[in-house]
Design an enzyme around this catalytic site. Structure first.
Site, PDB file in Angstrom:
ATOM      1  N   GLU A  29      -7.276 -17.133 -32.632  1.00 57.26           N
ATOM      2  CA  GLU A  29      -7.552 -17.560 -34.689  1.00 57.26           C
ATOM      3  C   GLU A  29      -8.844 -16.388 -35.455  1.00 57.26           C
ATOM      4  O   GLU A  29      -9.337 -16.947 -34.852  1.00 57.26           O
ATOM      5  CB  GLU A  29      -7.163 -19.566 -34.737  1.00 57.26           C
ATOM      6  CG  GLU A  29      -6.862 -19.865 -33.725  1.00 57.26           C
ATOM      7  CD  GLU A  29      -7.245 -21.647 -33.526  1.00 57.26           C
ATOM      8  OE1 GLU A  29      -8.350 -22.323 -33.995  1.00 57.26           O
ATOM      9  OE2 GLU A  29      -5.536 -22.290 -33.046  1.00 57.26           O
ATOM     10  N   LEU A  58      -2.555 -21.066 -36.051  1.00 61.64           N
ATOM     11  CA  LEU A  58      -3.273 -22.423 -35.253  1.00 61.64           C
ATOM     12  C   LEU A  58      -2.668 -22.997 -34.542  1.00 61.64           C
ATOM     13  O   LEU A  58      -2.300 -23.723 -34.578  1.00 61.64           O
ATOM     14  CB  LEU A  58      -4.075 -22.915 -36.145  1.00 61.64           C
ATOM     15  CG  LEU A  58      -4.691 -22.831 -37.518  1.00 61.64           C
ATOM     16  CD1 LEU A  58      -5.210 -23.321 -38.785  1.00 61.64           C
ATOM     17  CD2 LEU A  58      -5.938 -21.641 -37.038  1.00 61.64           C
ATOM     18  N   GLU A  60      -3.625 -23.940 -30.200  1.00 62.76           N
ATOM     19  CA  GLU A  60      -3.872 -23.378 -28.991  1.00 62.76           C
ATOM     20  C   GLU A  60      -3.686 -23.079 -28.073  1.00 62.76           C
ATOM     21  O   GLU A  60      -3.385 -22.836 -27.507  1.00 62.76           O
ATOM     22  CB  GLU A  60      -5.298 -24.620 -28.824  1.00 62.76           C
ATOM     23  CG  GLU A  60      -6.272 -23.687 -29.843  1.00 62.76           C
ATOM     24  CD  GLU A  60      -5.714 -24.501 -31.262  1.00 62.76           C
ATOM     25  OE1 GLU A  60      -5.676 -25.920 -31.112  1.00 62.76           O
ATOM     26  OE2 GLU A  60      -7.219 -24.585 -32.103  1.00 62.76           O
ATOM     27  N   GLN A  82     -12.055 -21.148 -31.247  1.00 62.50           N
ATOM     28  CA  GLN A  82     -12.579 -20.755 -32.162  1.00 62.50           C
ATOM     29  C   GLN A  82     -14.419 -22.137 -30.784  1.00 62.50           C
ATOM     30  O   GLN A  82     -15.371 -22.466 -32.117  1.00 62.50           O
ATOM     31  CB  GLN A  82     -13.023 -21.650 -33.066  1.00 62.50           C
ATOM     32  CG  GLN A  82     -11.858 -20.277 -34.332  1.00 62.50           C
ATOM     33  CD  GLN A  82     -11.844 -20.929 -35.265  1.00 62.50           C
ATOM     34  OE1 GLN A  82     -11.369 -21.498 -35.904  1.00 62.50           O
ATOM     35  NE2 GLN A  82     -11.059 -19.644 -35.912  1.00 62.50           N
ATOM     36  N   PHE A  83     -14.197 -23.396 -31.342  1.00 65.52           N
ATOM     37  CA  PHE A  83     -15.027 -24.076 -30.722  1.00 65.52           C
ATOM     38  C   PHE A  83     -14.591 -25.189 -29.821  1.00 65.52           C
ATOM     39  O   PHE A  83     -13.403 -24.986 -29.018  1.00 65.52           O
ATOM     40  CB  PHE A  83     -15.574 -25.554 -31.756  1.00 65.52           C
ATOM     41  CG  PHE A  83     -15.970 -25.035 -33.201  1.00 65.52           C
ATOM     42  CD1 PHE A  83     -17.583 -24.752 -33.651  1.00 65.52           C
ATOM     43  CD2 PHE A  83     -15.437 -24.620 -34.256  1.00 65.52           C
ATOM     44  CE1 PHE A  83     -18.253 -24.493 -34.261  1.00 65.52           C
ATOM     45  CE2 PHE A  83     -15.833 -23.462 -35.433  1.00 65.52           C
ATOM     46  CZ  PHE A  83     -16.821 -23.853 -35.630  1.00 65.52           C
ATOM     47  N   ILE A  87     -10.621 -26.798 -27.403  1.00 69.41           N
ATOM     48  CA  ILE A  87     -10.092 -26.074 -26.382  1.00 69.41           C
ATOM     49  C   ILE A  87      -9.247 -27.017 -25.395  1.00 69.41           C
ATOM     50  O   ILE A  87      -8.716 -26.193 -24.682  1.00 69.41           O
ATOM     51  CB  ILE A  87     -11.402 -25.216 -25.481  1.00 69.41           C
ATOM     52  CG1 ILE A  87     -10.618 -24.376 -24.623  1.00 69.41           C
ATOM     53  CG2 ILE A  87     -11.753 -26.491 -24.236  1.00 69.41           C
ATOM     54  CD1 ILE A  87     -11.822 -23.738 -23.928  1.00 69.41           C
ATOM     55  N   PRO A  89      -6.232 -28.249 -26.172  1.00 69.25           N
ATOM     56  CA  PRO A  89      -4.667 -28.327 -26.169  1.00 69.25           C
ATOM     57  C   PRO A  89      -4.448 -26.950 -24.880  1.00 69.25           C
ATOM     58  O   PRO A  89      -3.658 -27.421 -24.295  1.00 69.25           O
ATOM     59  CB  PRO A  89      -4.476 -27.806 -26.864  1.00 69.25           C
ATOM     60  CG  PRO A  89      -5.305 -28.350 -28.437  1.00 69.25           C
ATOM     61  CD  PRO A  89      -6.334 -28.398 -27.187  1.00 69.25           C
ATOM     62  N   HIS A 129     -17.224 -30.060 -32.825  1.00 70.79           N
ATOM     63  CA  HIS A 129     -17.850 -28.639 -32.768  1.00 70.79           C
ATOM     64  C   HIS A 129     -18.718 -28.332 -32.095  1.00 70.79           C
ATOM     65  O   HIS A 129     -19.715 -27.227 -32.368  1.00 70.79           O
ATOM     66  CB  HIS A 129     -17.826 -28.515 -34.215  1.00 70.79           C
ATOM     67  CG  HIS A 129     -16.995 -28.231 -35.227  1.00 70.79           C
ATOM     68  ND1 HIS A 129     -16.136 -29.113 -35.691  1.00 70.79           N
ATOM     69  CD2 HIS A 129     -15.818 -27.279 -36.426  1.00 70.79           C
ATOM     70  CE1 HIS A 129     -14.993 -29.212 -36.462  1.00 70.79           C
ATOM     71  NE2 HIS A 129     -15.346 -27.629 -36.490  1.00 70.79           N
TER      72      HIS A 129
END
Lengths: 326, 350
Positions: A29, A58, A60, A82-83, A87, A89, A129
Site C-alpha cells: 500500500e 488496501l 492485506e 504499513q504497521f 498485518i 489479515p 500502530h
C-alpha cells in the site's frame, strides 16, 4: 562508507537486490508513487518501474495471498505492511500457505517471499500502530522471523531475507527508523539468518534482546559496567527459527540471563528462550532466568507507553536481582 | 423465506433434464468429455465407498453431479496454465489429466499420492498438468491464483491462471479484494464459480440477497458468463471464450456455472438430513440433470455412440479406477523421516 539511518538502509537493500535480481518485486500500500508511509521504498518505482514496484489496493489478505502465488512462480515478492497492527489479515496466508508450501508439496513449490512491516512502539499511537506481536509469527513452522536492531543489520538481514528460499517476516522497529545513523557499506553483503549477534562480550550475566529494545539493553550494560558488572549482550535478530545454541553457550559461561522484549510477557518469545534454557541449560544457571517485557495488555497511548515499554532502569534492576542470587 | 431466483430456470431442479444440444461439436471431443466425466464420477463413487468402509480416513468432499464444470473449463487449458482448487477438487485434478492412481493414493494418504501423502483429498497438487494446488480454506486460493496471474503477465507469455471456488467463497472478503486487483491490473485469470447453491449446509437463498454471484463480476467490471454448469458443451464454450480473451491480454473473466452436488458437503451421503431447503425430491430432480446422462443421451441420439461402445467405455473406466484403488490400498504410507525434512530449506530444529 555512507552513514545511513535504518530506514535508508532498508531502501538501499531493496534497491541493491532489485537491481541484482529481476525476480524481486516490491508491492504494498503506497509503496510506489508515494514511496511508502515511512519512505522505505522512496525512489524505487521511479528507478524500477510500475511493473516491479506495485501499488496495491488496501487489501492485506490479498497482498499476502498474491505474494504466495507469485513466490510459487519463482518471483521474489517483498510486500510491505504499513504497521504491525495491519498485518493480521495476512496471517491467513502466512500461516495457512506461505509456511506450508514446501512441506505440503514435498519441496516442489517453495515460497521465497518477504513480508516487511513497521513494528513496535515509538510513534505515539496506541494499539495497531505500535504493537509488537512477533510471537504470533514465531509460532508458525516454516516461517523465518527477522528483526534488525541497527542500520547495518537491517541492510544485511534484509538482503538475506530476500535471498532466502523460505518465507520471511521482516519486522522493522520503527522507533529506530531515524534514531541514529551508522556507516553502512552498500556492497550487497548479506548477514546470516540463523545466528544471534553478540553485540558486547561479558562474563557476569547475559542480556538477550532484539529490535528497538537493543538500545535500552546496551544502555543497561553500560550502566552495569559502571558498577563493575560485565554484561554480555546478545541480539537474537532471527527469533524464528531460534539460534538457541548461541544463547546457551553464553549462559553456560555467565550463569545468569535477563531477556528483554517490548512485546507482552505472556507466551512471548522470551518464554520460549527461558524454556529452552530450562530444558538445555538448567545446570549452568546460577539464578532464575528473568524477563523484562511489556505488559499483558494493549499497547497504550504515548504517556502510558513510557510505562509500558521496558526501560534501562527496569533492565538494570532485573540484572541486579539476578546477580543477587548466590 | 424464499426469494425469487435471479438464476431462474438454471436453479430450478425441474428444468434442463433433456439431452444436451451438441450440434456442431466434434464427435471425438464429445467422447473425451464423456470419458473424462465418467472417470471423475467413477473415481469419486469408489472414494465414497472407501469412506464408508473406513479405508479413506480423511474428510472427502465429493463433487458427484458437478463433473461438467471441471471438464468444460479444462478443455480450454494447457499444462502450462496455473489452476487452483478448493476442498472439492478431485474433479479438477482429473479433468486436467491428473493420474487417477495418484489421486486415489493421495486420498488414502500414501507416499505415491499426488502430494506424496502429505495432503489427502483436500490438498491435491499436480504440477505436470498445471494443477497448482487445492486447499480447503474457502476462498484461500483465489488471491494465490491472482499472484500466479500477475507472474504470468510479467513473464509475457500466454498462460492464464484459473481459480475454482464455490458460491460460498463469494462471501469471503478476499474474493472481492482479488477481483478488484485482477480487474485493475487486467490480469490473465479466469474465476470459476461452481455455484451449487449450498455452502457447507446452507442454501444460498439464506446467505445472499441474490442466488447469482456473477453480479460481483459486474461490480468489478469483469466480463462474466452464467451457464448451466451441468452442460459440458456450454461450460466449455463460455470458458473457452473467456480464457482466449484473457490469453490475448483482455483481462480477467468470471464464469458462473450453476450446478448441484448430489452428495453431502462432506462424505458420500446425500445430505438431506441437515441444512435447509435440501429435499430428497430436489436431489432426485437434479439427478435428471446429471451432466453425464445428458451428454450420453445426446450422443446416443445423434448416433455418436452405440450402447455397446458406451458399455465398453464404462467398463474400461471402472477397470482403470478399480486397479488404481487396488494399487493405492497396497501402497506404503510416507516415512516418518518426512515429518520435518522440508519445513525449511535447511532442516528445522528437531
Amino acid at each position: 562508507m555512507t552513514e545511513l539511518t535504518l530506514v535508508e538502509a532498508v531502501t538501499r537493500a531493496l534497491a541493491w537486490e532489485m537491481n541484482a535480481d529481476p525476480a524481486v518485486i516490491v508491492l504494498g500500500e503506497d509503496v510506489g508513487l508515494n514511496g511508502g508511509v515511512f519512505r522505505a521504498t522512496a525512489g524505487l518505482q521511479e528507478r524500477f518501474g510500475t511493473q516491479r514496484v506495485i501499488d496495491t489496493p488496501l487489501a492485506e489478505t490479498l497482498i499476502a495471498g498474491m505474494s504466495v502465488g507469485m513466490a510459487a512462480e519463482h518471483l521474489k515478492p517483498v510486500a510491505e505492511i504499513q504497521f504491525m497492527g495491519f498485518i493480521y489479515p495476512t496471517i491467513d496466508h502466512i500461516l495457512s500457505h506461505a509456511g506450508r508450501l514446501r512441506t505440503r508439496t514435498r519441496g516442489r513449490l517453495t515460497c521465497p517471499m518477504v513480508l516487511r512491516a513497521a513494528f513496535g512502539g515509538g510513534i505515539h499511537a496506541p494499539e495497531h500502530h505500535s504493537e509488537s506481536t512477533e510471537a504470533l509469527f514465531a509460532h508458525i513452522p516454516g516461517i523465518r522471523v527477522v528483526i534488525p536492531s541497527s542500520p547495518a543489520r537491517a541492510y544485511g538481514l534484509l538482503l538475506a531475507a530476500i535471498r532466502d528460499p523460505d518465507p520471511v517476516v521482516f519486522l522493522e522497529p520503527k522507533r529506530l527508523y531515524r534514531m541514529l545513523k551508522q556507516p553502512v557499506a552498500d556492497d550487497g553483503e548479506a548477514l546470516p539468518l540463523d545466528v544471534c549477534f553478540v553485540l558486547r562480550e561479558g562474563t557476569d550475566l547475559t542480556l538477550v534482546s532484539w529490535g528497538a529494545m537493543i538500545v535500552e539493553t546496551l544502555a543497561a550494560a553500560d550502566r552495569l559496567a559502571a558498577e563493575g558488572i560485565s554484561a554480555e549482550v546478545i541480539d537474537v535478530a532471527t527469533i524464528a527459527p531460534l539460534d538457541i545454541d548461541s544463547i546457551l553457550e553464553s549462559v553456560a559461561r555467565t550463569g545468569r540471563c535477563v531477556i528483554v522484549h517490548e512485546a507482552a510477557r505472556n507466551n512471548g518469545v522470551g518464554a520460549e528462550i527461558a524454556a529452552e534454557l530450562a530444558d538445555k541449560g538448567l545446570l549452568s544457571l546460577l539464578a532464575p532466568v528473568a524477563r523484562v517485557t511489556g505488559y499483558d495488555t494493549i499497547m497504550p497511548l504515548y504517556q502510558l507507553e513510557n510505562d509500558y515499554l521496558p526501560d534501562t532502569a527496569r533492565i538494570v534492576a532485573a540484572a541486579r536481582q539476578t546477580l543477587e542470587v548466590t | 423465506m424464499r426469494r425469487d431466483s435471479d438464476l431462474g430456470g438454471l436453479a430450478d431442479p425441474g428444468r434442463f433434464s433433456e439431452p444436451l444440444e451438441i450440434a456442431g461439436n466434434d464427435a471425438g471431443t464429445l467422447l473425451e468429455y464423456l470419458r473424462s466425466m465418467q472417470l471423475i464420477r467413477c473415481a469419486e463413487e469408489l472414494i465414497g465407498e472407501m469412506v464408508t468402509e473406513g479405508v479413506a480416513k480423511t474428510p472427502c468432499h465429493l463433487g458427484i453431479g458437478q463433473e461438467a464444470v471441471a471438464v468444460g473449463v479444462a478443455s480450454g487449458l494447457n499444462a502450462t496454465d496455473r489452476v487452483f482448487g478448493n476442498h472439492r477438487s478431485h474433479s479438477q485434478f482429473l479433468a486436467l489429466g491428473g493420474d487417477v492412481y495418484s489421486l486415489i493414493a493421495e486420498v488414502l494418504g500414501k507416499a505415491d499420492g499426488a502430494s506424496n501423502g502429505m495432503g489427502g483429498s483436500m490438498h491435491l497438487y499436480g504440477a505436470s498438468v498445471g494443477f497448482q494446488g487445492s486447499v480447503p480454506l474457502v476462498g484461500a486460493t483465489i488471491p494465490i491464483a491472482v499472484g500466479a496471474a500477475l507472474a504470468a503477465k510479467m513473464g509475457g507469455g500466454q498462460e492464464v491462471a484459473v481459480a475454482f471456488f464455490g458460491d460460498g467463497a463469494c462471501e469471503e472478503g478476499v474474493f472481492h479484494e482479488s477481483l478488484n486487483l485482477a480487474s485493475v491490473y487486467e490480469l490473465p485469470i479466469l474465476f470459476v464459480v461452481e455455484n451449487n447453491l449450498f455452502s457447507s449446509h446452507l442454501d444460498i437463498q439464506l446467505r445472499q440477497p441474490s442466488d447469482s454471484v456473477a453480479r460481483f463480476a459486474e461490480a468489478h467490471r469483469i466480463q462474466s458468463r452464467i451457464v448451466d454448469g451441468n452442460d459440458v458443451v456450454r461450460v466449455s464454450a463460455a470458458a473457452g471464450e473467456l480464457i482466449s480473451r484473457a490469453r490475448a491480454g483482455g483481462g480477467p473473466g468470471f464464469l458462473e456455472a450453476v450446478t448441484y452436488r448430489l452428495r453431502g458437503h462432506v462424505g458420500p451421503n446425500e445430505d438431506i438430513d441437515v441444512g435447509v431447503h435440501r429435499k430428497m425430491q430436489d436431489v432426485n430432480a437434479w439427478k435428471q440433470r446429471c451432466p453425464i446422462k445428458r451428454l450420453h443421451a445426446a450422443m446416443a441420439g445423434a448416433g455418436l455412440i452405440t450402447p455397446d461402445e458406451f458399455d465398453e467405455q464404462s467398463r474400461g473406466v471402472m477397470s482403470e479406477v478399480r486397479s488404481a484403488v487396488d494399487r493405492a490400498r497396497a501402497a506404503p504410507y510416507p516415512d516418518k523421516s518426512t515429518l520435518l525434512d522440508l519445513v525449511y530449506s535447511t532442516r528445522a530444529r528437531a
